[in-house]
Scaffold this motif. Structure first.
Motif, PDB file in Angstrom:
ATOM      1  N   LEU A  63      33.095  37.162  46.223  1.00 32.65           N
ATOM      2  CA  LEU A  63      33.859  36.401  45.239  1.00 32.65           C
ATOM      3  C   LEU A  63      33.023  36.067  44.006  1.00 32.65           C
ATOM      4  O   LEU A  63      33.537  36.074  42.885  1.00 32.65           O
ATOM      5  N   ARG A 105      39.664  42.049  46.276  1.00 32.41           N
ATOM      6  CA  ARG A 105      38.784  40.901  46.027  1.00 32.41           C
ATOM      7  C   ARG A 105      39.510  39.826  45.228  1.00 32.41           C
ATOM      8  O   ARG A 105      39.308  38.640  45.431  1.00 32.41           O
ATOM      9  N   ALA A 109      40.015  36.093  46.289  1.00 32.63           N
ATOM     10  CA  ALA A 109      39.527  35.004  45.434  1.00 32.63           C
ATOM     11  C   ALA A 109      40.587  33.923  45.268  1.00 32.63           C
ATOM     12  O   ALA A 109      40.278  32.736  45.204  1.00 32.63           O
ATOM     13  N   VAL A 113      38.858  31.093  49.062  1.00 26.26           N
ATOM     14  CA  VAL A 113      37.736  30.219  48.697  1.00 26.26           C
ATOM     15  C   VAL A 113      37.725  28.978  49.585  1.00 26.26           C
ATOM     16  O   VAL A 113      36.672  28.489  49.988  1.00 26.26           O
TER      17      VAL A 113
END
Length: 197
Positions: A63, A105, A109, A113
């Protein structure tokens, strides 16, 4: 034991992150295990742990790299010597391009998180905040004179539009990426420019 060259290290760590992104997107980060990542990469667990000691380290690295690339590209677009409307289009283009290049990704993200420990979340949240501030500053250039408190909500609306486009848009479809970016920019600008104090 021969020393690993940094370019070999980078190549292998990128390959691992790509495999992991595919797995996390498919299985969900909480369900995926390091042994699953190793299997997906065709690697041993010990080799995987050499690059990423924990699953959290792997997610964090993935990330961090993605968000740094997006922020850098947006900074470049905003720094162009061009009228604000053109800079907005350039920002939409690079944002869309960077997220499409690493679509998995980008999805992670947005969604994963929260699974990281707070200490690892902090620098990622700081990058997200920096991105928000950059875009809010650009919107202020595009339509100055609005009340200060409205730029942040408009920024979040635009980022939401860009992020969710990445979920459904397929470059192989009838609408090509340049047309998509043009339409997003026009759609947003027509409403945003109609706003006044």
């Amino acid at each position: 034991m021969p020393r690993v060259r940094s370019d070999d290290y980078q190549t292998k760590s990128h390959a691992i992150m790509d495999c992991a992104a595919a797995l996390f997107a498919k299985e969900g980060y909480p369900s995926a295990k390091m042994q699953d990542v190793a299997k997906a990469c065709g690697a041993t667990k010990s080799m995987l742990y050499h690059y990423f000691p924990t699953k959290d380290d792997l997610l964090f690295a993935m990330l961090m790299e993605h968000l740094e690339r997006v922020v850098s590209s947006v900074e470049d677009a905003i720094a162009l010597q061009a009228p604000p409307h053109d800079k907005l289009l350039a920002m939409v283009q690079v944002y869309t391009q960077k997220s499409a290049q690493s679509r998995r990704r980008h999805m992670i993200a947005m969604q994963d998180v929260k699974y990281l420990p707070r200490a690892k979340q902090a620098p990622l949240i700081e990058l997200q905040r920096k991105l928000t501030d950059l875009i809010a500053g650009l919107l202020r250039e595009v339509n100055s004179g609005l009340p200060d408190e409205v730029y942040k909500p408009y920024t979040m609306m635009l980022i939401g539009l860009l992020n969710w486009t990445d979920m459904w848009y397929r470059p192989s479809g009838a609408m090509k990426s340049q047309e998509l970016c043009d339409r997003i920019s026009r759609l947003f600008l027509k409403g945003f420019m109609a706003e006044n104090a």
